[in-house]
Each structure stands twice: as C-alpha cells, then as structure tokens.
Design an enzyme around this catalytic site. Sequence first.
Site, PDB file in Angstrom:
ATOM      1  N   GLY A  24      -2.013 -10.649   2.592  1.00  0.00           N
ATOM      2  CA  GLY A  24      -2.247 -10.557   4.029  1.00  0.00           C
ATOM      3  C   GLY A  24      -3.910 -10.295   4.861  1.00  0.00           C
ATOM      4  CG  ASP A  45       1.670 -10.360  -0.010  1.00  0.00           C
ATOM      5  OD1 ASP A  45       2.306 -10.472   0.747  1.00  0.00           O
ATOM      6  OD2 ASP A  45       0.731 -10.338   0.583  1.00  0.00           O
ATOM      7  N   GLY A  50       2.618 -11.662   5.539  1.00  0.00           N
ATOM      8  CA  GLY A  50       1.670 -12.179   4.223  1.00  0.00           C
ATOM      9  C   GLY A  50       1.529 -13.826   4.548  1.00  0.00           C
ATOM     10  CE1 TYR A 163       2.551   0.976   9.373  1.00  0.00           C
ATOM     11  CE2 TYR A 163       0.702   1.694  11.428  1.00  0.00           C
ATOM     12  CZ  TYR A 163       0.981   1.359   9.743  1.00  0.00           C
ATOM     13  OH  TYR A 163      -0.113   0.342   8.903  1.00  0.00           O
ATOM     14  CE  LYS A 167       0.294   2.163   6.178  1.00  0.00           C
ATOM     15  NZ  LYS A 167      -0.160   1.950   4.711  1.00  0.00           N
TER      16      LYS A 167
END
Length: 354
Positions: A24, A45, A50, A163, A167
């Site tokens: 990424g 990944d 990415g 999000y 997180k």
Amino acid sequence: MSGVPIYPGAASAPTRTLVTGGAGFVGSHLVEHLLNLGDEVVVLDDLSTGSARNLAGVAGNPRLEMIHGSILNTKTVGSAMQGCDRVFHLAAAVGVKLIVEQPLRGLRINIHGTENVLTAAIEHQASVLMVSTSEVYGKNTADRLREDSDRVLGDPLLSRWTYAGAKGIDEAFAKAYCDQEGLDVSIVRLFNTVGPRQTGRYGMVLPNLVGQALRGQPLTVFGDGEQTRCFSAVEDVVPAMVLIERDPRARGQAYNLGGAREISIRDLASEIIRTLDSRSTVELVPYEQAYAPGFEDMRRRVPDNTKAHDLVGYEPHTSLTSTIMRVAADLLSRERYGSDTMPLAGAGSFRGVL
Ligand code: UDP
C-alpha cells in the site's frame, strides 16, 4: 577460531519483519525504509488497494519476500509470520469512499483480520506495531487531540462510522492482548498521511485534487470546504513508526503521528492550483452527492504530537508545497507508465498463497 564472530553481534541474523499491507501507500514506504535499515522483510498484501507497482523499486531485493494473500486467512497469516521478530500491521480497508461503499468488507478485514494478526503474533512471539487512525477521535473538534481525548462518534448505523468503530475495537483488542496475553504491541494513529503513491481512487483528498489540477478539471471540494485537516508527509511518519516499535516504553501505548499545519480543504485546493500553476477552478460538491445521504464529515482534526515527540523526537518538517509537487510528479509518471494496479513485468513478483 572459525565460526566465532569478530564483532559482537556480527553473526546474528538480521531482523525479520512482516509488513501487512506492505504494497500500500504507507506500507511500501515503510518496506523501503526497513530494507535500508538492513531488515529481511516479508510483505503480506491482498493487492486490493495496494499495488505491486508500489514495490517496483525494491522488488529485486533478495531480502524482500512478497506474499499475495489476505489477513482474513489464518493459515496465510501464520505462514507469513514464520521466523518474524516483529510485525507492522497496516493491512486494512481504508478510504472513506471505500468504507461507505463496502462497509461489510471493511468491518471483516479491519476487525477479524486484525485479530488474526494479533493472535499469530502471540503464537510466533513477535512484537507488533499496529497502525490505527485519527478517525478514532470522530467528531471531537478539540484544539489539539491528545491520545486520551474523548471519542465522539455518530450513529453506528451510518456506514461512515464503521471505520472508526472497527479501528477502536482493534486498539482495544491490542491493549487486551497486551495486558492479558503478554503481547508486545504499540499503536500509532496516523492523521491524513500524504505523499507519492497515494491514490485518489478511494477518496483521499490530496491525490484526488492534485490529479484534477493536472488534468485541468475543477477541483471537487466537498461541503463548504471550511473543514480542516493537518496533512503529514509519509517520509516524516515512517521513521517515527520504526522508532516507536523499537522503544520498550511504547508497549501498550498509542501515539498520534500527524502534521503541524492546520489547513481548510478550500485553502488546500487553492494551494494545489497555485503550486501546480493549474488553470483549474474549485467546485463545491454537497456531501450527499459526494458520498451518501446523511454523510457526516469531521469539521476539524488537529493532532497533539507531543507524546511521539517526547518518545522518539517526532517532528513533522516536510512542507505541504513540496508534498504537492512530489505527488504531482508521481501521478504523472504513473499515467505515463500505465495503470498503477498492473504489476510491472520483470519487477519481481508476489508469491500467491490464496
Ligand atoms: N474531500 C474533498 N474532496 C475530495 C475528497 C475529499 O473535499 O475529492 C474532503 C473530505 O470530505 C474531507 C477531507 O477532504 O473533509 C479529507 O478527506 P479524506 O478522505 O482525504 O480524509 P479524511 O480526513 O476524511 O479521513
């Protein structure tokens, strides 16, 4: 005397580091930095946001191993972590646009994927630096957000907040695994990190506006444009991440890593037009048109970087103007050499395990 090292530590193996999300934007800069420090680096990944192209400059390095796989697959995570001393966990579903469009995918990757990484790290006795986000503070418009500032989040049924919610759970998992299972983990919260290789495709404002300015299109500023952010340059942030990971005092702690200058998005657009000498104009776009009905933005997001400064001397010094110029040069070179999702032929390749 053969086999006895001349210098203490001369025969010790290099640090082997796993970087999830290493292809990424931030991850690829971190991988380059770790290779420069002498580490052996394993990249895991899924190449969803990415790109192999991000690692084209180091793909031939014999100390780099690239694995194409998902953090949702526990076997893949376990095999990537074999022999690793430490993990930088960056793999995540990122970008407000992407999260709003695909909340379920974001929740799965950001919660289940992260727990897979944390439990594998315990099993393999690896330390972890977990990359979190300033989104966790939500709508708190405090003059300077400290790591212990309150979180102010909106309706959990609005996908925008998934999000921040995920997180926040990740951080709580990290702390609980640290306290209850002895995981050596520290956390950094990134504030609008910018630089070459960041793409505007998932909504990030700076590469998006720079691309529009280069094409002579109107710069789409959402809402009234008076919302502010502090942009931090990836080359300032990455070395601080490595220093924090190494510091035993950081265990179980979170650190803000953000920029020093607060700027409104409207002023950012003007600065981009001026810096690139573009003929573009600025166009205000209502939020519901840009994202979804009921979308709530953060009016202001300003970090207090004191904690990271006191621990590792973190000091953001790269100017926004120089970042705009470097992002523009990077976007131009990508356009010239083709799609940035397309792996470069002959530039080293990812080993697929899925
Ligand atoms: N934004 C904008 N135009 C764009 C993309 C984003 O005006 O083309 C705004 C967005 O609404 C937010 C700010 O720029 O107020 C930063 O957005 P970004 O998605 O980069 O990061 P965020 O801080 O929202 O996580």
